[in-house]
Design a protein around this motif. Structure first.
Motif, PDB file in Angstrom:
ATOM      1  N   THR A   1      49.988  44.232  40.496  1.00  0.00           N
ATOM      2  CA  THR A   1      48.959  44.965  39.917  1.00  0.00           C
ATOM      3  C   THR A   1      47.768  43.899  39.505  1.00  0.00           C
ATOM      4  O   THR A   1      46.584  44.237  39.838  1.00  0.00           O
ATOM      5  CB  THR A   1      49.348  45.579  38.664  1.00  0.00           C
ATOM      6  OG1 THR A   1      50.420  46.674  39.002  1.00  0.00           O
ATOM      7  CG2 THR A   1      48.249  46.516  38.236  1.00  0.00           C
ATOM      8  N   ARG A   2      48.146  42.881  38.868  1.00  0.00           N
ATOM      9  CA  ARG A   2      47.313  41.833  38.646  1.00  0.00           C
ATOM     10  C   ARG A   2      46.565  41.390  39.879  1.00  0.00           C
ATOM     11  O   ARG A   2      45.466  41.077  39.964  1.00  0.00           O
ATOM     12  CB  ARG A   2      47.840  40.807  37.600  1.00  0.00           C
ATOM     13  CG  ARG A   2      46.942  39.834  37.195  1.00  0.00           C
ATOM     14  CD  ARG A   2      47.488  38.785  36.079  1.00  0.00           C
ATOM     15  NE  ARG A   2      48.674  38.152  36.847  1.00  0.00           N
ATOM     16  CZ  ARG A   2      49.798  38.555  36.327  1.00  0.00           C
ATOM     17  NH1 ARG A   2      50.050  39.354  35.416  1.00  0.00           N
ATOM     18  NH2 ARG A   2      50.905  37.648  36.842  1.00  0.00           N
ATOM     19  N   GLY A   3      47.376  40.959  40.783  1.00  0.00           N
ATOM     20  CA  GLY A   3      46.769  40.386  42.201  1.00  0.00           C
ATOM     21  C   GLY A   3      45.657  41.270  42.740  1.00  0.00           C
ATOM     22  O   GLY A   3      44.586  40.953  43.252  1.00  0.00           O
ATOM     23  N   PHE A   4      46.175  42.588  42.667  1.00  0.00           N
ATOM     24  CA  PHE A   4      45.365  43.599  43.420  1.00  0.00           C
ATOM     25  C   PHE A   4      44.035  43.742  42.845  1.00  0.00           C
ATOM     26  O   PHE A   4      43.013  43.824  43.423  1.00  0.00           O
ATOM     27  CB  PHE A   4      46.198  44.988  43.550  1.00  0.00           C
ATOM     28  CG  PHE A   4      45.422  46.130  44.003  1.00  0.00           C
ATOM     29  CD1 PHE A   4      45.268  46.099  45.601  1.00  0.00           C
ATOM     30  CD2 PHE A   4      44.718  46.909  43.281  1.00  0.00           C
ATOM     31  CE1 PHE A   4      44.225  47.125  46.003  1.00  0.00           C
ATOM     32  CE2 PHE A   4      44.000  47.906  43.686  1.00  0.00           C
ATOM     33  CZ  PHE A   4      43.969  48.137  45.090  1.00  0.00           C
ATOM     34  N   ILE A   5      44.052  44.055  41.332  1.00  0.00           N
ATOM     35  CA  ILE A   5      42.887  44.287  40.615  1.00  0.00           C
ATOM     36  C   ILE A   5      41.846  42.945  40.868  1.00  0.00           C
ATOM     37  O   ILE A   5      40.795  43.074  41.076  1.00  0.00           O
ATOM     38  CB  ILE A   5      42.914  44.301  39.166  1.00  0.00           C
ATOM     39  CG1 ILE A   5      43.939  45.769  38.900  1.00  0.00           C
ATOM     40  CG2 ILE A   5      42.015  44.460  38.304  1.00  0.00           C
ATOM     41  CD1 ILE A   5      43.042  46.933  39.134  1.00  0.00           C
ATOM     42  N   GLU A   6      42.527  41.637  40.990  1.00  0.00           N
ATOM     43  CA  GLU A   6      41.689  40.499  41.019  1.00  0.00           C
ATOM     44  C   GLU A   6      41.042  40.678  42.474  1.00  0.00           C
ATOM     45  O   GLU A   6      39.825  39.978  42.338  1.00  0.00           O
ATOM     46  CB  GLU A   6      42.372  39.179  40.753  1.00  0.00           C
ATOM     47  CG  GLU A   6      42.887  38.934  39.448  1.00  0.00           C
ATOM     48  CD  GLU A   6      43.881  37.808  39.316  1.00  0.00           C
ATOM     49  OE1 GLU A   6      44.373  37.245  40.097  1.00  0.00           O
ATOM     50  OE2 GLU A   6      44.402  37.334  38.079  1.00  0.00           O
ATOM     51  N   ARG A   7      41.708  40.967  43.678  1.00  0.00           N
ATOM     52  CA  ARG A   7      41.284  41.131  44.508  1.00  0.00           C
ATOM     53  C   ARG A   7      40.148  42.081  44.901  1.00  0.00           C
ATOM     54  O   ARG A   7      38.983  41.860  45.513  1.00  0.00           O
ATOM     55  CB  ARG A   7      42.215  41.377  45.565  1.00  0.00           C
ATOM     56  CG  ARG A   7      41.987  41.628  47.151  1.00  0.00           C
ATOM     57  CD  ARG A   7      43.059  42.096  47.787  1.00  0.00           C
ATOM     58  NE  ARG A   7      42.634  42.834  49.094  1.00  0.00           N
ATOM     59  CZ  ARG A   7      43.059  42.586  50.318  1.00  0.00           C
ATOM     60  NH1 ARG A   7      44.064  41.598  50.554  1.00  0.00           N
ATOM     61  NH2 ARG A   7      42.641  43.126  51.282  1.00  0.00           N
ATOM     62  N   MET A   8      40.557  43.283  44.032  1.00  0.00           N
ATOM     63  CA  MET A   8      39.021  44.236  44.131  1.00  0.00           C
ATOM     64  C   MET A   8      37.904  43.828  43.443  1.00  0.00           C
ATOM     65  O   MET A   8      36.676  44.141  43.921  1.00  0.00           O
ATOM     66  CB  MET A   8      39.773  45.606  43.542  1.00  0.00           C
ATOM     67  CG  MET A   8      40.886  46.110  44.435  1.00  0.00           C
ATOM     68  SD  MET A   8      40.292  46.460  46.005  1.00  0.00           S
ATOM     69  CE  MET A   8      39.033  47.690  45.792  1.00  0.00           C
ATOM     70  N   ASN A   9      38.031  43.095  42.163  1.00  0.00           N
ATOM     71  CA  ASN A   9      36.973  42.641  41.499  1.00  0.00           C
ATOM     72  C   ASN A   9      36.123  41.511  42.372  1.00  0.00           C
ATOM     73  O   ASN A   9      34.923  41.457  42.242  1.00  0.00           O
ATOM     74  CB  ASN A   9      37.433  41.932  40.370  1.00  0.00           C
ATOM     75  CG  ASN A   9      37.737  42.970  39.290  1.00  0.00           C
ATOM     76  OD1 ASN A   9      37.319  44.105  39.223  1.00  0.00           O
ATOM     77  ND2 ASN A   9      38.588  42.706  38.058  1.00  0.00           N
ATOM     78  N   ARG A  10      37.102  40.856  42.917  1.00  0.00           N
ATOM     79  CA  ARG A  10      36.243  39.947  43.816  1.00  0.00           C
ATOM     80  C   ARG A  10      35.706  40.179  45.066  1.00  0.00           C
ATOM     81  O   ARG A  10      34.828  39.880  45.614  1.00  0.00           O
ATOM     82  CB  ARG A  10      37.423  38.715  44.390  1.00  0.00           C
ATOM     83  CG  ARG A  10      36.834  37.546  44.995  1.00  0.00           C
ATOM     84  CD  ARG A  10      37.854  36.432  45.325  1.00  0.00           C
ATOM     85  NE  ARG A  10      38.907  36.886  46.177  1.00  0.00           N
ATOM     86  CZ  ARG A  10      40.242  37.216  45.829  1.00  0.00           C
ATOM     87  NH1 ARG A  10      40.542  37.308  44.757  1.00  0.00           N
ATOM     88  NH2 ARG A  10      41.026  37.394  46.754  1.00  0.00           N
ATOM     89  N   LYS A  11      36.434  41.109  45.782  1.00  0.00           N
ATOM     90  CA  LYS A  11      35.925  41.649  47.286  1.00  0.00           C
ATOM     91  C   LYS A  11      35.441  43.114  47.218  1.00  0.00           C
ATOM     92  O   LYS A  11      34.674  43.555  47.962  1.00  0.00           O
ATOM     93  CB  LYS A  11      37.090  41.367  48.196  1.00  0.00           C
ATOM     94  CG  LYS A  11      37.615  39.958  48.448  1.00  0.00           C
ATOM     95  CD  LYS A  11      38.745  39.875  49.306  1.00  0.00           C
ATOM     96  CE  LYS A  11      38.658  40.486  50.559  1.00  0.00           C
ATOM     97  NZ  LYS A  11      39.704  40.440  51.649  1.00  0.00           N
ATOM     98  N   GLY A  12      36.058  43.885  46.427  1.00  0.00           N
ATOM     99  CA  GLY A  12      35.659  45.487  46.509  1.00  0.00           C
ATOM    100  C   GLY A  12      36.482  45.995  47.753  1.00  0.00           C
ATOM    101  O   GLY A  12      37.035  45.243  48.402  1.00  0.00           O
TER     102      GLY A  12
END
Length: 348
Positions: free
Chosen positions: A238-249
């Motif tokens: 979950t943390r890794g996915f959110i970080e990815r979305m915040n970075r890439k969208g």
């Protein structure tokens, strides 16, 4: 082959033939395990995500979004605001391709201009976004955009790609583990004679918590169960996915698709879709939201072109066709709790 020769080059001068043989055997075993894990990665990419997993992952992602947004709003009228928001949101969702999802709409305390969604039917908007609305139709456009992300399963596609990427990374770590371990043992046994200059070689491939967790779950890919993967794994993913979305969208094509779907949902629910285009015009050039978005000008151009096509279809349609009807849409004013949140002096 190159790594095999490197192992021989390191082992023979320092530890002799017997030790070198053990290291090479360990390397071969690691390669076999990595190959098996890569097969799991292929199975992971090809599997179908069940609704149960979508909902479980959506629960975890949405809890993280709420946390990052400062929690749900706690103002005195919060309950009435959420009732109002859910009436608007569920009316829009009822027009979508997945009307029977357990849709939930909430307001985050954040004063930033933000809207996010989680798989399974979760949609959140920030207090800062509500303060910048001119009418309810603009809010409907924002909610419809997030609904379209969910019905299009855009986050689930990103989640699938993320898991596959982590699986492939874990396979690389597994393949390198024997070399790393062998190097560390060689350095340890020869350290007193050669000094500590080679100690950093044993740190060449550090394994993160996520990779370790995924490696343990790797053999369960065929029957993967997000809920049963363990707290550490769920938190890490979950943390890794959110970080990815915040970075890439989302992918740009997903953002554009969500925009086009949004104006059609708006029109079907009775809202003037041009107001969504107007709301985009008030955002900063880079999108104004926490996750990256395409340039607002390109989004507006595409939307205006799509709306013009819909109007032409309406004029050319027969009684037996049911195109999206833009003629009966309205600019609904803000009411009650939403009206109270409008900031007249806010930067628009």
């Amino acid at each position: 082959m190159r790594r095999h020769l490197m192992l021989v080059a390191i082992c023979l001068p320092l530890c002799g033939f017997g030790s070198c043989t053990r290291f090479i055997q360990a390397d071969q075993q690691a390669r076999l395990r990595a190959s098996e894990m890569r097969q799991e990665c292929v199975a992971l990419r090809e599997r179908v995500i069940t609704f149960e997993e979508e909902r479980s992952f959506g629960d975890a992602v949405s809890a993280q979004w709420v946390s990052e947004g400062g929690g749900l709003t706690t103002r005195g009228d919060a309950e009435a605001l959420h009732v109002q928001l859910n009436k608007i949101g569920r009316n829009l969702a009822a027009q979508s391709s997945r009307p029977h999802l357990p849709w939930v709409f909430g307001v985050l305390q954040s004063e930033g201009v933000n809207a996010v969604s989680g798989p399974g039917g979760y949609v959140f908007v920030s207090e800062g976004l509500l303060a910048r609305l001119d009418n309810e139709a603009q809010l409907a456009g924002v909610l419809a955009h997030e609904i379209a992300h969910i019905t299009g399963k855009h986050a689930l596609n990103e989640y699938q790609d993320y898991l596959v990427g982590q699986c492939e990374n874990s396979a690389q770590v597994e393949e390198g583990s024997a070399y790393q371990e062998a190097t560390a043992q060689v350095v340890s046994s020869a350290g007193q004679r050669l000094g500590q200059g080679f100690q950093n070689l044993s740190q060449a491939l550090p394994a993160s918590t996520l990779r370790e967790a995924f490696a343990r779950a790797g053999s369960k890919v065929q029957g993967f169960d997000f809920d049963q993967s363990g707290r550490e794994f769920i938190r890490a993913v979950t943390r890794g996915f959110i970080e990815r979305m915040n970075r890439k969208g989302f992918r740009q094509e997903d953002e554009f698709a969500a925009d086009l779907e949004a104006v059609e949902l708006m029109a079907t629910a009775g809202y003037a879709p041009d107001e969504y285009v107007s709301f985009l015009a008030k955002l900063p050039e880079r999108g104004g939201l926490s996750t990256p978005h395409p340039a607002k000008t390109e989004r507006q151009v595409r939307l205006l072109k799509h709306l013009e096509q819909l109007r032409q279809q309406n004029q050319a349609s027969s009684d037996f066709e049911t195109p999206v009807d833009l003629s009966a849409t309205k600019v609904v004013p803000l009411r009650d709790e939403l009206l109270n949140r409008r900031t007249p002096t806010a930067t628009r």
